[in-house]
Design a protein around this motif. Structure first.
Motif, PDB file in Angstrom:
ATOM      1  N   MET A 185     -59.405  60.841   6.891  1.00 51.29           N
ATOM      2  CA  MET A 185     -59.346  61.164   5.569  1.00 51.29           C
ATOM      3  C   MET A 185     -58.588  60.264   4.969  1.00 51.29           C
ATOM      4  SD  MET A 185     -62.155  63.018   6.660  1.00 51.29           S
ATOM      5  CE  MET A 185     -63.136  62.656   4.951  1.00 51.29           C
ATOM      6  N   LEU A 186     -57.405  60.747   4.566  1.00 48.86           N
ATOM      7  CA  LEU A 186     -56.539  59.847   3.515  1.00 48.86           C
ATOM      8  C   LEU A 186     -57.005  58.529   3.705  1.00 48.86           C
ATOM      9  CD1 LEU A 186     -53.574  62.125   2.902  1.00 48.86           C
ATOM     10  CD2 LEU A 186     -55.287  62.330   2.184  1.00 48.86           C
ATOM     11  N   CYS A 187     -57.048  58.042   4.423  1.00 52.25           N
ATOM     12  CA  CYS A 187     -57.070  56.640   5.444  1.00 52.25           C
ATOM     13  C   CYS A 187     -58.455  56.017   4.739  1.00 52.25           C
ATOM     14  CB  CYS A 187     -56.268  56.423   6.913  1.00 52.25           C
ATOM     15  SG  CYS A 187     -54.648  56.106   7.719  1.00 52.25           S
ATOM     16  N   TYR A 188     -60.028  57.228   5.099  1.00 49.99           N
ATOM     17  CA  TYR A 188     -60.672  56.729   5.281  1.00 49.99           C
ATOM     18  C   TYR A 188     -61.585  56.665   4.164  1.00 49.99           C
ATOM     19  CZ  TYR A 188     -60.727  58.335  10.109  1.00 49.99           C
ATOM     20  OH  TYR A 188     -60.490  58.549  11.792  1.00 49.99           O
ATOM     21  N   ARG A 189     -60.990  57.152   3.158  1.00 50.02           N
ATOM     22  CA  ARG A 189     -60.902  57.285   1.836  1.00 50.02           C
ATOM     23  C   ARG A 189     -60.107  55.948   0.404  1.00 50.02           C
ATOM     24  NH1 ARG A 189     -65.368  61.361   1.682  1.00 50.02           N
ATOM     25  NH2 ARG A 189     -66.212  61.587   3.178  1.00 50.02           N
ATOM     26  N   THR A 190     -60.183  56.375  -0.651  1.00 49.98           N
ATOM     27  CA  THR A 190     -59.584  55.520  -1.507  1.00 49.98           C
ATOM     28  C   THR A 190     -58.982  56.972  -2.013  1.00 49.98           C
ATOM     29  OG1 THR A 190     -61.229  55.495  -2.610  1.00 49.98           O
ATOM     30  CG2 THR A 190     -60.568  53.598  -1.313  1.00 49.98           C
ATOM     31  N   PRO A 191     -58.053  56.030  -3.422  1.00 46.26           N
ATOM     32  CA  PRO A 191     -57.469  57.168  -4.509  1.00 46.26           C
ATOM     33  C   PRO A 191     -58.852  57.735  -5.412  1.00 46.26           C
ATOM     34  CG  PRO A 191     -55.899  55.667  -3.388  1.00 46.26           C
ATOM     35  CD  PRO A 191     -56.631  55.342  -3.282  1.00 46.26           C
ATOM     36  N   GLU A 192     -59.625  55.886  -5.372  1.00 46.67           N
ATOM     37  CA  GLU A 192     -60.383  56.071  -6.509  1.00 46.67           C
ATOM     38  C   GLU A 192     -61.748  56.738  -6.031  1.00 46.67           C
ATOM     39  OE1 GLU A 192     -57.919  52.774  -6.924  1.00 46.67           O
ATOM     40  OE2 GLU A 192     -59.216  52.991  -5.467  1.00 46.67           O
ATOM     41  N   SER A 193     -61.593  57.129  -5.220  1.00 45.84           N
ATOM     42  CA  SER A 193     -63.027  57.840  -4.467  1.00 45.84           C
ATOM     43  C   SER A 193     -63.143  59.146  -4.401  1.00 45.84           C
ATOM     44  CB  SER A 193     -62.985  57.705  -2.908  1.00 45.84           C
ATOM     45  OG  SER A 193     -64.015  58.735  -1.983  1.00 45.84           O
ATOM     46  N   PHE A 194     -61.444  59.815  -4.417  1.00 47.06           N
ATOM     47  CA  PHE A 194     -60.929  61.370  -4.670  1.00 47.06           C
ATOM     48  C   PHE A 194     -61.015  61.927  -6.011  1.00 47.06           C
ATOM     49  CE2 PHE A 194     -58.164  62.203  -0.899  1.00 47.06           C
ATOM     50  CZ  PHE A 194     -59.556  62.130   0.480  1.00 47.06           C
ATOM     51  N   ALA A 195     -60.971  60.870  -6.904  1.00 46.02           N
ATOM     52  CA  ALA A 195     -60.762  60.661  -8.355  1.00 46.02           C
ATOM     53  C   ALA A 195     -62.312  60.916  -8.480  1.00 46.02           C
ATOM     54  CB  ALA A 195     -59.683  59.526  -9.425  1.00 46.02           C
ATOM     55  N   ALA A 196     -62.937  60.256  -8.627  1.00 48.33           N
ATOM     56  CA  ALA A 196     -64.174  60.433  -8.544  1.00 48.33           C
ATOM     57  C   ALA A 196     -64.735  61.580  -8.451  1.00 48.33           C
ATOM     58  CB  ALA A 196     -64.968  59.532  -8.229  1.00 48.33           C
ATOM     59  N   LYS A 197     -64.482  62.817  -7.486  1.00 49.59           N
ATOM     60  CA  LYS A 197     -64.734  63.498  -6.235  1.00 49.59           C
ATOM     61  C   LYS A 197     -64.792  64.880  -6.704  1.00 49.59           C
ATOM     62  CE  LYS A 197     -66.514  65.007  -1.639  1.00 49.59           C
ATOM     63  NZ  LYS A 197     -67.883  65.004  -1.583  1.00 49.59           N
ATOM     64  N   PHE A 198     -62.799  64.799  -7.577  1.00 51.46           N
ATOM     65  CA  PHE A 198     -62.499  66.484  -7.432  1.00 51.46           C
ATOM     66  C   PHE A 198     -61.946  65.954  -8.945  1.00 51.46           C
ATOM     67  CE2 PHE A 198     -61.836  64.816  -2.774  1.00 51.46           C
ATOM     68  CZ  PHE A 198     -62.632  66.258  -2.795  1.00 51.46           C
ATOM     69  N   GLN A 199     -61.124  64.821  -9.299  1.00 51.81           N
ATOM     70  CA  GLN A 199     -60.985  65.164 -10.389  1.00 51.81           C
ATOM     71  C   GLN A 199     -60.082  66.048 -10.962  1.00 51.81           C
ATOM     72  OE1 GLN A 199     -64.978  65.750 -13.125  1.00 51.81           O
ATOM     73  NE2 GLN A 199     -65.362  63.006 -12.640  1.00 51.81           N
ATOM     74  N   ARG A 200     -58.846  66.238 -10.233  1.00 47.67           N
ATOM     75  CA  ARG A 200     -57.674  67.624 -10.487  1.00 47.67           C
ATOM     76  C   ARG A 200     -58.467  68.886 -10.611  1.00 47.67           C
ATOM     77  NH1 ARG A 200     -54.499  66.637 -14.292  1.00 47.67           N
ATOM     78  NH2 ARG A 200     -55.934  65.422 -15.659  1.00 47.67           N
TER      79      ARG A 200
END
Length: 320
Positions: A185-200
């Motif tokens: 999943m880390l390869c399928y998405r991106t740092p930006e995608s995670f930031a937008a989705k979860f916001q820590r």
């Protein structure tokens, strides 16, 4: 529209590595008009996909169906299951016997068995697109259109490295499918995608980060429906895409391809990078007229081909 996979049995198949299979099970599904009554679009599935491209559990419902981008009132959709993907209950333990070209050869045998003379299009994302490249390299006249999405004609060192790590996890982990899926999943998405989705943000109930609970959820979900032998098999195919293996140069192979080639990359893909796709396009256009490169623009990385349907529709509507 809903249907179960149909199986055909291939006899006496020898893989590129020399492994002999007296019989091989090849299953497929057909959607839309009956075979040979309309132009046929072959859809090659990705790593955890299968022949169920549309319907209740269809993984490409937003793209394919009645009056959708690939319209099942006009086109017959054919989708094979990669032997060993487990969807048809058939598994292959010796996954290292196979490479992506073997699967291309198996699909070509299936097409011959079904007496299909020529496909309208072969479309596939990720490893499915790599198998599509291998198919046209083997049979340059097989299709009018080749549409490889979020993929390339070869597995790069970066991709091989990731597949190697996947294999190590699948061999050594006490929870192999969950852990391999978490890494993937880390390869399928991106740092930006995670930031937008979860916001820590925190999952209060579990007292862990939401990104962690999301990764755990994806791992558990896949574990319930996917066998370890299937994961190893598909990972092996992803690692072995190379239309030039043991044969002629890239130019010699691709200059024989008669299909119009429509390459679709994703600007943020960490797996099959846009730069590799552009390089493929630049090389091809030196000696081929019917080749194009288009890009999905998304923060979501490799998985954007399963997310950005409006963009995909805009990029594909002229072909269909």
């Amino acid at each position: 529209m809903e249907n179960k996979p149909t199986s055909i049995t291939l006899q006496n198949f020898t893989t590129e590595s020399g492994a002999f299979y007296a019989t091989l099970n090849l299953s497929f599904q057909v959607f839309g008009p009956a075979l040979l009554s309309a132009p046929i679009v072959l859809v090659n599935h990705a790593l955890t996909g299968n022949s169920q491209v549309l319907g209740e559990n269809g993984w490409w419902n937003d793209l394919i169906g009645e009056h959708k981008t690939i319209d099942t009132t006009k086109y017959t959709i054919l989708a094979f299951n990669v032997p060993g993907n487990g969807f048809d209950g058939f598994s292959i333990e010796n996954y290292s016997d196979f490479n992506a070209r073997d699967i291309a050869r198996i699909f070509i045998e299936g097409i011959r068995f079904l007496e299909i003379k020529k496909l309208y299009a072969i479309i596939g994302g990720s490893v499915g697109g790599g198998i599509a490249w291998e198919m046209v390299a083997l049979e340059p006249k097989i299709t009018q259109h080749l549409i490889p999405i979020a993929t390339d004609w070869k597995s790069t060192d970066w991709l091989i490295a990731n597949c190697f790590l996947q294999e190590q996890i699948l061999k050594n982990s006490s929870k192999p499918i969950e852990d391999a899926r978490t890494h993937a999943m880390l390869c399928y998405r991106t740092p930006e995608s995670f930031a937008a989705k979860f916001q820590r943000t925190i999952n209060e109930e579990l007292a862990i980060f939401n990104v962690e609970s999301w990764l755990l959820h994806h791992g558990e979900k896949l574990q319930k429906r996917f066998q370890i032998s299937s994961y190893k098999m598909m990972n092996q195919l992803l690692k072995t895409i190379d239309i030039t293996r043991d044969s002629a140069s890239f130019e010699e192979i691709t200059s024989r391809i008669e299909a119009d080639i429509h390459i679709i990359g994703i600007n943020s893909d960490l797996f099959f990078t846009a730069n590799e796709n552009k390089a493929t396009y630049e090389e091809l256009k030196k000696y081929k007229n019917k080749v194009s490169y288009q890009e999905i623009v998304s923060i979501h990385g490799h998985d954007a081909f399963l997310i950005e349907y409006k963009q995909l529709h805009n990029l594909l509507q002229d072909i269909f």
